[in-house]
Design a protein around this motif. Structure first.
Motif, PDB file in Angstrom:
ATOM      1  N   ASP A   1       0.854  -1.190   0.000  1.00  0.00           N
ATOM      2  CA  ASP A   1       0.000   0.000   0.000  1.00  0.00           C
ATOM      3  C   ASP A   1       0.888   1.238   0.000  1.00  0.00           C
ATOM      4  O   ASP A   1       1.445   1.632   1.029  1.00  0.00           O
ATOM      5  N   LEU A   2       1.046   1.842  -1.184  1.00  0.00           N
ATOM      6  CA  LEU A   2       1.854   3.050  -1.326  1.00  0.00           C
ATOM      7  C   LEU A   2       1.049   4.266  -0.880  1.00  0.00           C
ATOM      8  O   LEU A   2      -0.128   4.401  -1.219  1.00  0.00           O
ATOM      9  N   LEU A   3       1.690   5.162  -0.132  1.00  0.00           N
ATOM     10  CA  LEU A   3       1.013   6.351   0.378  1.00  0.00           C
ATOM     11  C   LEU A   3       1.167   7.519  -0.582  1.00  0.00           C
ATOM     12  O   LEU A   3       2.216   7.677  -1.217  1.00  0.00           O
ATOM     13  N   PRO A   4       0.156   8.391  -0.671  1.00  0.00           N
ATOM     14  CA  PRO A   4       0.362   9.662  -1.365  1.00  0.00           C
ATOM     15  C   PRO A   4       1.292  10.547  -0.537  1.00  0.00           C
ATOM     16  O   PRO A   4       1.451  10.353   0.673  1.00  0.00           O
ATOM     17  N   ALA A   5       1.904  11.525  -1.167  1.00  0.00           N
ATOM     18  CA  ALA A   5       2.949  12.314  -0.505  1.00  0.00           C
ATOM     19  C   ALA A   5       2.447  13.077   0.714  1.00  0.00           C
ATOM     20  O   ALA A   5       3.222  13.380   1.617  1.00  0.00           O
ATOM     21  N   GLY A   6       1.165  13.379   0.812  1.00  0.00           N
ATOM     22  CA  GLY A   6       0.664  14.177   1.929  1.00  0.00           C
ATOM     23  C   GLY A   6       0.321  13.390   3.176  1.00  0.00           C
ATOM     24  O   GLY A   6      -0.115  13.971   4.178  1.00  0.00           O
TER      25      GLY A   6
ATOM     26  N   SER B   1      -5.234  -1.938  -7.828  1.00  0.00           N
ATOM     27  CA  SER B   1      -6.439  -1.100  -7.861  1.00  0.00           C
ATOM     28  C   SER B   1      -6.191   0.197  -7.099  1.00  0.00           C
ATOM     29  O   SER B   1      -5.197   0.334  -6.385  1.00  0.00           O
ATOM     30  N   GLY B   2      -7.120   1.142  -7.256  1.00  0.00           N
ATOM     31  CA  GLY B   2      -7.163   2.310  -6.380  1.00  0.00           C
ATOM     32  C   GLY B   2      -6.334   3.506  -6.780  1.00  0.00           C
ATOM     33  O   GLY B   2      -6.095   4.394  -5.958  1.00  0.00           O
ATOM     34  N   THR B   3      -5.894   3.595  -8.050  1.00  0.00           N
ATOM     35  CA  THR B   3      -5.161   4.788  -8.479  1.00  0.00           C
ATOM     36  C   THR B   3      -6.098   6.000  -8.480  1.00  0.00           C
ATOM     37  O   THR B   3      -7.274   5.889  -8.814  1.00  0.00           O
ATOM     38  N   GLY B   4      -5.574   7.167  -8.100  1.00  0.00           N
ATOM     39  CA  GLY B   4      -6.421   8.355  -8.105  1.00  0.00           C
ATOM     40  C   GLY B   4      -5.675   9.590  -7.648  1.00  0.00           C
ATOM     41  O   GLY B   4      -4.450   9.688  -7.795  1.00  0.00           O
ATOM     42  N   LYS B   5      -6.417  10.540  -7.064  1.00  0.00           N
ATOM     43  CA  LYS B   5      -5.836  11.782  -6.553  1.00  0.00           C
ATOM     44  C   LYS B   5      -6.477  12.105  -5.209  1.00  0.00           C
ATOM     45  O   LYS B   5      -7.627  11.751  -4.952  1.00  0.00           O
ATOM     46  N   ILE B   6      -5.708  12.782  -4.345  1.00  0.00           N
ATOM     47  CA  ILE B   6      -6.252  13.260  -3.077  1.00  0.00           C
ATOM     48  C   ILE B   6      -5.901  14.734  -2.915  1.00  0.00           C
ATOM     49  O   ILE B   6      -5.018  15.262  -3.612  1.00  0.00           O
ATOM     50  N   GLN B   7      -6.592  15.382  -1.969  1.00  0.00           N
ATOM     51  CA  GLN B   7      -6.278  16.767  -1.639  1.00  0.00           C
ATOM     52  C   GLN B   7      -6.304  16.926  -0.124  1.00  0.00           C
ATOM     53  O   GLN B   7      -7.225  16.442   0.545  1.00  0.00           O
ATOM     54  N   VAL B   8      -5.276  17.579   0.408  1.00  0.00           N
ATOM     55  CA  VAL B   8      -5.216  17.890   1.834  1.00  0.00           C
ATOM     56  C   VAL B   8      -5.376  19.398   1.982  1.00  0.00           C
ATOM     57  O   VAL B   8      -4.612  20.173   1.390  1.00  0.00           O
ATOM     58  N   VAL B   9      -6.388  19.827   2.764  1.00  0.00           N
ATOM     59  CA  VAL B   9      -6.706  21.252   2.905  1.00  0.00           C
ATOM     60  C   VAL B   9      -6.600  21.660   4.370  1.00  0.00           C
ATOM     61  O   VAL B   9      -6.494  20.824   5.265  1.00  0.00           O
ATOM     62  N   GLU B  10      -6.648  22.981   4.610  1.00  0.00           N
ATOM     63  CA  GLU B  10      -6.597  23.490   5.991  1.00  0.00           C
ATOM     64  C   GLU B  10      -7.876  23.131   6.734  1.00  0.00           C
ATOM     65  O   GLU B  10      -8.959  23.104   6.173  1.00  0.00           O
TER      66      GLU B  10
ATOM     67  N   ARG C   1      -0.359  19.966   3.223  1.00  0.00           N
ATOM     68  CA  ARG C   1      -1.399  20.493   2.340  1.00  0.00           C
ATOM     69  C   ARG C   1      -0.978  20.385   0.877  1.00  0.00           C
ATOM     70  O   ARG C   1       0.198  20.478   0.540  1.00  0.00           O
ATOM     71  N   GLY C   2      -1.971  20.192   0.010  1.00  0.00           N
ATOM     72  CA  GLY C   2      -1.699  20.149  -1.416  1.00  0.00           C
ATOM     73  C   GLY C   2      -2.515  19.083  -2.117  1.00  0.00           C
ATOM     74  O   GLY C   2      -3.327  18.380  -1.506  1.00  0.00           O
ATOM     75  N   LYS C   3      -2.289  18.985  -3.426  1.00  0.00           N
ATOM     76  CA  LYS C   3      -2.932  17.960  -4.245  1.00  0.00           C
ATOM     77  C   LYS C   3      -1.873  16.923  -4.623  1.00  0.00           C
ATOM     78  O   LYS C   3      -0.780  17.285  -5.066  1.00  0.00           O
ATOM     79  N   PHE C   4      -2.224  15.651  -4.452  1.00  0.00           N
ATOM     80  CA  PHE C   4      -1.238  14.588  -4.626  1.00  0.00           C
ATOM     81  C   PHE C   4      -1.829  13.419  -5.420  1.00  0.00           C
ATOM     82  O   PHE C   4      -3.037  13.157  -5.371  1.00  0.00           O
ATOM     83  N   ILE C   5      -0.941  12.726  -6.133  1.00  0.00           N
ATOM     84  CA  ILE C   5      -1.315  11.486  -6.805  1.00  0.00           C
ATOM     85  C   ILE C   5      -1.458  10.381  -5.761  1.00  0.00           C
ATOM     86  O   ILE C   5      -0.620  10.241  -4.865  1.00  0.00           O
ATOM     87  N   LEU C   6      -2.524   9.603  -5.870  1.00  0.00           N
ATOM     88  CA  LEU C   6      -2.726   8.450  -4.995  1.00  0.00           C
ATOM     89  C   LEU C   6      -2.237   7.204  -5.735  1.00  0.00           C
ATOM     90  O   LEU C   6      -2.858   6.772  -6.707  1.00  0.00           O
TER      91      LEU C   6
END
Length: 404
Positions: free
Chosen positions: A311-316, A395-404, A373-378
Motif C-alpha cells: 500500500d503506497l502512500l500519497p505524498a501528503g 487497484s485504487g489509483t487516483g488523486k487526493i487533496q489535503v486542505v486546511e 497540504r496540497g494535491k497529490f497522486i494516490l
C-alpha cells in the motif's frame, strides 16, 4: 530459532520447513565456496536437519522435504544413509522427479555413485509442475534448476545438462526474468556450477549507443551506467574466443501516468475512513486529521500463502499506527481486524504478508495522518502471491487533496 530451524519472517514464531532446508542448503554452499558461516549457527542448523530426517513422514510434501534434507546433509559431509535407503526402498514411486534427483545427489555425494546412477532417470523431462504459493513452493523452473544443480555436481557430462540449460534460458527469456527468488537462486546456483567449468573467454568488445561509440571492454568484469540511455539503442560487438555474458538493468519512473488495474485470481481494495468509520468518498482531507485505512483482500480461486500487499502512500500522508486494535478511541473496529503474518512499515508504504483462504475476505485497519497540504497522486494498492506472481491485483489509483 533456538532449535536450528528458520522462520519465514523476522521475529516469526512458527517454523517454515522447506525454507529452513533451503537456507541450510545455501549456507552449506556458501561455506564450501569459502565464505564464512558462524560455527554456532552452522552446527545448530545441521543438527536440526539430522533430527528431521529421523522423524516420521506424514504426507507427500514431507517426502519432498526429506529427500532435499538428505541431499543437503550429504553436501555438508554428514549423510544419513538409513534415511536415504528408506526413501529409495519404500517411497521412490511417491516422490517427484526433482526429489528423485535430490536423492540421487545424496547417494553420489556420500560416495555411492553406483546407486546414484540407478536413480538418475535415463531421460529428463522438465515439464510443467503446478506452482505452489506455500508448502514446498513448487514450480517448473525451480524443478529444472534443481535437476541441473544435481547433474552439475554428480554428472556434469550428462547429455541432459545442455537441455536443462536451454530450458532455464528459454523460461527466463519468455518474460525477461524468472518469477521468484527461489527460481533465481536455484537457477543461478546450477548455471554457476556449469559455467565455472568452462574455459575463460579471451575477447574484446565495443559498446555503441544509437550508433555512436561509448566504451571498450574486455573479458574482465566491467560495469557501465548512464542516465541518458532511455529510448536509445544499445549495441555490443565482441571479437575473440570464448563466451561473453552480459546483463542490463533499467530503472526509474514511468512516463506513462496510466497504471492498468486488474484482478488475476486475487482481489485487493483500499478504502479511507473517518475516525468514526464512515467512507471518505470525495478524497479531500483536513490537515492534521486522523484517517483510518481499510485494506480488504481476497483469494478468488484457491487458497494462497505468502501474499504480499503493498500500500503506497500519497505524498501528503504519514502512517501513524499500523495496529489499530491497540488504539483507544476506535472501538468500532473490535475483532474485525485480521492479524497479518508479517508487517513492514516504511516512510512511503505499508507492506503486509498474509495467507488467504479461497473466497474469504480479510480486512486490515491502520491509522494515517494527513500532514501536508496540497494535491497529490494516490498510488495504487497491489497484492501478489510471492511464489505464484501471476496471481495478483492492482487497484485504487487516483488523486487526493489535503486542505486546511
Amino acid at each position: 530459532m533456538s532449535d536450528g530451524w528458520f522462520t519465514f519472517w523476522p521475529r516469526g514464531w512458527t517454523r517454515s520447513a522447506w525454507t529452513s532446508i533451503y537456507v541450510v542448503h545455501f549456507l552449506v554452499e556458501a561455506r564450501k565456496a569459502g565464505y564464512e558461516v558462524s560455527d554456532r549457527v552452522y552446527d545448530r542448523m545441521i543438527s536440526a536437519l539430522e533430527r528431521n530426517v529421523r522423524t516420521r513422514i506424514r504426507d507427500r510434501w514431507e517426502l519432498g522435504r526429506r529427500a532435499y534434507a538428505c541431499y543437503v546433509l550429504a553436501a555438508a559431509g554428514k549423510p544419513n544413509r538409513s534415511a536415504m535407503l528408506f526413501l529409495k526402498n519404500n517411497e521412490l514411486h511417491n516422490i517427484g522427479d526433482y526429489s528423485q534427483y535430490h536423492l540421487a545427489g545424496a547417494f553420489a555425494l556420500s560416495g555411492d555413485l553406483k546407486t546414484a546412477s540407478t536413480l538418475l532417470p535415463s531421460t529428463v523431462d522438465p515439464g510443467e509442475v503446478k506452482r505452489e504459493s506455500g508448502r514446498n513452493f513448487n514450480s517448473s523452473t525451480r524443478a529444472a534448476a534443481i535437476m541441473l544443480d544435481i547433474l552439475a555436481e554428480v554428472a556434469p557430462d550428462n547429455p541432459a545438462v545442455l537441455r536443462l540449460v536451454k530450458t532455464l534460458g528459454d523460461r527466463a527469456s519468455k518474460r525477461n526474468r524468472w518469477y521468484t527468488t527461489q527460481e533465481n537462486a536455484f537457477a543461478f546456483l546450477a548455471l554457476g556450477k556449469i559455467f565455472r567449468k568452462q574455459e575463460p573467454g579471451h575477447y574484446t568488445g565495443k559498446i555503441t549507443i544509437s550508433g555512436n561509440p561509448y566504451a571498450d571492454f574486455d573479458s574482465r568484469d566491467q560495469r557501465f551506467t548512464a542516465k541518458n540511455w532511455g529510448g536509445k539503442r544499445v549495441s555490443l560487438q565482441v571479437k575473440g574466443s570464448g563466451n561473453c555474458y552480459y546483463y542490463w538493468k533499467a530503472f526509474g519512473i514511468s512516463q506513462d501516468p496510466d497504471i492498468p488495474e486488474y484482478d488475476e485470481e486475487l482481489e485487493v481494495r483500499r478504502t479511507y475512513l473517518t475516525k468514526n468509520g464512515h467512507p471518505i468518498e470525495d478524497m479531500v482531507f483536513k490537515q492534521g486529521d486522523l484517517i483510518v485505512g481499510l485494506i480488504a483482500c481476497k483469494a478468488l480461486t484457491e487458497n494462497l500463502d505468502h501474499v504480499i500487499i503493498t500500500d503506497l502512500l500519497p505524498a501528503g500522508f504519514e502512517i501513524e499506527n499500523p495496529r489499530l486494535e491497540s488504539r483507544a478511541g476506535i472501538e468500532w473496529i473490535g475483532r474485525r481486524d485480521y492479524r497479518s503474518d508479517y508487517m513492514d512499515i516504511r516512510d512511503d508504504r505499508l507492506l503486509i504478508s498474509v495467507s488467504l483462504p479461497r473466497q474469504r475476505e480479510r480486512k486490515f485497519y491502520y491509522a494515517i495522518r494527513a500532514v501536508t497540504r496540497g494535491k497529490f497522486i494516490l498510488p495504487p494498492i497491489a497484492a501478489e502471491a510471492m511464489y505464484d506472481p501471476a496471481k495478483s491485483s492492482v487497484s485504487g489509483t487516483g488523486k487526493i487533496q489535503v486542505v486546511e
